[in-house]
Structure formats: C-alpha cells, structure tokens
Design a protein around this motif. Structure first.
Motif, PDB file in Angstrom:
ATOM      1  N   PHE A 161      -8.108   1.871   1.705  1.00  8.87           N
ATOM      2  CA  PHE A 161      -6.903   2.691   1.588  1.00  8.87           C
ATOM      3  C   PHE A 161      -6.849   3.222   0.165  1.00  8.87           C
TER       4      PHE A 161
ATOM      5  N   ALA B  88      -4.715   5.760  -2.542  1.00 11.36           N
ATOM      6  CA  ALA B  88      -3.424   6.409  -2.790  1.00 11.36           C
ATOM      7  C   ALA B  88      -3.392   6.968  -4.199  1.00 11.36           C
TER       8      ALA B  88
ATOM      9  N   LEU C 107       0.848  -1.200   0.000  1.00 12.53           N
ATOM     10  CA  LEU C 107       0.000   0.000   0.000  1.00 12.53           C
ATOM     11  C   LEU C 107       0.883   1.249   0.000  1.00 12.53           C
ATOM     12  N   PRO C 108       0.873   2.048  -1.065  1.00  9.55           N
ATOM     13  CA  PRO C 108       1.774   3.213  -1.147  1.00  9.55           C
ATOM     14  C   PRO C 108       1.490   4.220  -0.031  1.00  9.55           C
ATOM     15  N   GLY C 109       2.500   4.417   0.834  1.00  7.28           N
ATOM     16  CA  GLY C 109       2.325   5.404   1.904  1.00  7.28           C
ATOM     17  C   GLY C 109       1.707   4.857   3.173  1.00  7.28           C
ATOM     18  N   TRP C 110       1.507   3.529   3.225  1.00  2.93           N
ATOM     19  CA  TRP C 110       0.848   2.967   4.417  1.00  2.93           C
ATOM     20  C   TRP C 110       1.653   3.235   5.692  1.00  2.93           C
TER      21      TRP C 110
ATOM     22  N   ALA D 173      -3.370  10.132   0.179  1.00  5.71           N
ATOM     23  CA  ALA D 173      -2.919   8.804   0.609  1.00  5.71           C
ATOM     24  C   ALA D 173      -3.418   8.632   2.035  1.00  5.71           C
TER      25      ALA D 173
ATOM     26  N   ALA E 185      -6.543   7.609  -8.529  1.00  3.94           N
ATOM     27  CA  ALA E 185      -5.933   6.925  -7.395  1.00  3.94           C
ATOM     28  C   ALA E 185      -6.112   5.419  -7.491  1.00  3.94           C
ATOM     29  N   ARG E 186      -5.290   4.731  -6.676  1.00  2.00           N
ATOM     30  CA  ARG E 186      -5.424   3.284  -6.534  1.00  2.00           C
ATOM     31  C   ARG E 186      -6.251   2.994  -5.293  1.00  2.00           C
TER      32      ARG E 186
ATOM     33  N   THR F  34       0.963   6.480   7.255  1.00  2.00           N
ATOM     34  CA  THR F  34      -0.457   6.794   7.460  1.00  2.00           C
ATOM     35  C   THR F  34      -0.812   6.915   8.941  1.00  2.00           C
TER      36      THR F  34
END
Length: 377
Positions: free
Chosen positions: A317, A319, A44-47, A324, A363-364, A50
């Motif tokens: 989530f 991102a 997860l980008p940036g998890w 994010a 976003a994803r 977070t």
C-alpha cells in the motif's frame, strides 16, 4: 635499473586500474536495511476508500507463480512460499476484506519513499527499411553475454553484468553512441521505426506495442541490455541549460527532443545504456507485458520494486501526494533501488503515458504479509 623501476611501477598501476574496473562491475550493491513496523489497516492513509479490485486480480496472477514454488522456498523477509500459498487459496470475494483477513500490514520505516510511473508505448513500424522507417529496434546480438553474478556468489545476488568475449576475457559491450555509429552485425532487426525519440523511450520503458505498416500489431519486450548504467537524460538537459530542473518531465523531455532533432541524438547518447528486445504476441490487450515475475502486468495495480529487497508477489500500500492505493510487486527496473521505491505500471497508450510521465511523488510505503508471518531481518 631506472627502467626496471619504471616498468615495475607501470605494472602496479595497471594492476590497480584492473582491480578498480573489476570492483566497479562486480561489487555487491550497497543495500539499505529494510525496517518494518507492525501497524493496523486503520493506520494506512486512505485505506477505507481504496478499491482493491485490480490489486486482487494482480495478486491472483502472482499466485500462479507462487503455487509453482517449493513450499519451503524463502520469500525474502516474508516467510516461505507455503505461507503465501495459504493466502493465495483464499484470494477471492470482496477484495478489501480479503486483504484485511489474509494479511497483516507493516510500515516501511526507511524514510520518505519515492514513486514514479511507467507505461507501454505505441510505436509505428515496418519489417522493411524504407521511407520514414529507418530507426532499427534490435533483438539480442549473438556476441552479447549476460551474467547473473548471484549464481556465483551469494553476496553478489542481484548484480548483473553484460559484455562480449574477446579471447578468454569479458570486456564491456559498446555503449549507445558506438552502437548507433556501428550497429551490431549479429543483432536481428525486429522492426524499423519512423521516430528515433519513440525508440529511445521504448528503451526506457522496456516494452511496447508496434503498429506495423501492413496492419499487424505486435509487442516487443525486454530481452537484454548492453551492461552500461542508465543515465537519465533530464540531467543532461539541465546541465546544458535546455530545461530547468522544475520543468523536467517525460513530456518536456520528449517535446525538447522532437523540437531539436539535430541535437537530440547527442543528448540521447549521453545515456550509454542500450536495450535489446524480443517479439511477443500481444495477448490480452487489457494487460501489459509480462513483468520480471513472469506474469502479465495489471494497469494501476502492478509495480516495479527492488527485487534484492522485496519478494515478487508482495502487496504494497502506497500513500503520497496524488497517489493512494494497493499494488503488487511484479516487476523491476534499473533505476528502482531501495526499500521505499516503486514504479507504477499505468498501462498502454497515450493516456497511460500522460499519467506515467506526471507521476513523481514522495510517499509512505506499507507491505502486507500473510497473517501469522513475522518479518525476518
């Protein structure tokens, strides 16, 4: 003989037109198949950066609703209420650790997603029509009939229509322009506003707070709609040459409407949708109104999703460029359709309006399902 043939042809044409209208209103929406793929939190980008504190608070509010469900109640593609009630029982402690322990992430493999924002506006109002207060905000008219077609046929789940009864038939309710010209006689006026543009944006956001001229503060929330589809007036302004496509935002639309009061009504009436409201107490001023799930919305942690696909309460989530974070599905909206589509609730007031108006990002999407639950098709 010739007249009979013409009459028969006319009957066929009328029948075809009637079927077309029927099909337009009751057809089930084309639903994009949800595609999920198991991933890890490291994907997860940036998890790791977070802060999931607000998301945990929002999730616990959803748990109050999930706790009231029968244990075997289905949660769309995500197991049963029993699975979620187990996760709810553990919803405490370090927020990010809780989600990592109690959930398994799945990537939504439905292409590039889209994220926008909404907020709770502040309007000036009066309970009496006087001075500048001349724009009515209505409650639900007695002659408006709203129908959830999912109650009649399972394949129509998520499809709602509205209209008014004439004889034994349901016919379309008047559009915005007709309501403006001929206000509904059976609709109570909740308050009078001093700004038609602010009222128009109240219709788009679906709720707002009102500072009355007697010093009181109240909240109005969505109570019904005239059944006409929502049309973004940004398209109208682009078609008119008033704004360029790359210039369109909530702020630019509001500025144009305010600067062109004579043309503003025509432009706003190109959106046939019209919202009716109900009055509620403000309650906790730090939170928003109740979303479609029935729990108060948490700023920057609650999102509106397509409820025909995602269950309320599911953590997501998201991102993308400029966004994010972890959110919880707790609301819906007329323009929020598809597996990878969300509207972030930014809260109340001008700062929230500024952020929501600028929020538009590809976003994803990732959904979090309780550990041990495998998504079902």
């Amino acid at each position: 003989m010739r007249s009979r043939i013409l009459l028969a042809l006319l009957v066929v044409l009328i029948a075809a037109a009637a079927f077309g209208v029927w099909w337009w209103y009751v057809r089930a929406p084309r639903q994009e198949h949800l595609s999920l793929r198991a991933v890890s939190f490291a994907d997860l980008p940036g998890w790791r950066e977070t802060d999931a504190t607000a998301a945990l608070a929002a999730f616990r509010r959803s748990c109050a609703k999930i706790a009231a469900l029968p244990p075997d109640a289905p949660m769309a593609y995500a197991g049963t209420a029993r699975d979620w009630q187990k996760a709810c029982a553990e919803a405490s402690g370090d927020p990010r650790r809780f989600f990592e322990t109690a959930f398994k992430p799945y990537a939504v493999d439905n292409g590039d997603g889209l994220v926008t924002g909404y907020y709770e506006p502040l309007l000036n109002g009066s309970t009496t029509r006087h001075g500048a207060y001349r724009v009515a905000v209505y409650g639900v008219p007695d002659d408006l009939v709203m129908i959830d077609l999912g109650l009649f046929r399972s394949e129509w789940k998520g499809v709602r229509i509205a209209g008014t009864v004439a004889g034994h038939y349901l016919k379309p309710y008047p559009a915005r322009a007709e309501i403006d010209a001929h206000p509904p006689r059976t609709a109570p006026v909740l308050f009078w506003s001093d700004d038609p543009v602010s009222v128009f944006f109240l219709h788009i956001q679906g709720s707002g707070r009102v500072r009355l001229d007697d010093g009181r503060m109240l909240r109005v929330t969505y109570a019904g709609q005239n059944g006409h589809p929502y049309t973004p007036i940004g398209r109208t302004l682009i078609a008119d040459g008033a704004l360029k496509r790359e210039e369109v935002s909530m702020q630019s639309i509001r500025a144009w409407l305010t600067a062109h009061p004579v043309a503003a009504r025509r432009v706003m009436e190109t959106d046939a949708s019209f919202i009716f409201f109900k009055q509620e107490a403000v309650g906790d001023r730090a939170l928003g109104p109740a979303g479609s799930e029935g729990v108060a919305l948490t700023p920057r942690a609650s999102i509106a999703v397509d409820p025909t696909i995602h269950p309320f309460g599911v953590p997501m989530f998201i991102a993308g460029e400029g966004v994010a974070g972890l959110f919880v599905a707790q609301d819906t909206g007329g323009a929020i359709r598809g597996p990878a589509r969300a509207d972030i609730f930014f809260g109340f007031g001008s700062s929230a309006e500024d952020k929501a108006g600028k929020m538009k990002a590809h976003a994803r999407f990732f959904v979090l399902l309780p550990s041990g639950v495998a998504p079902t098709p």
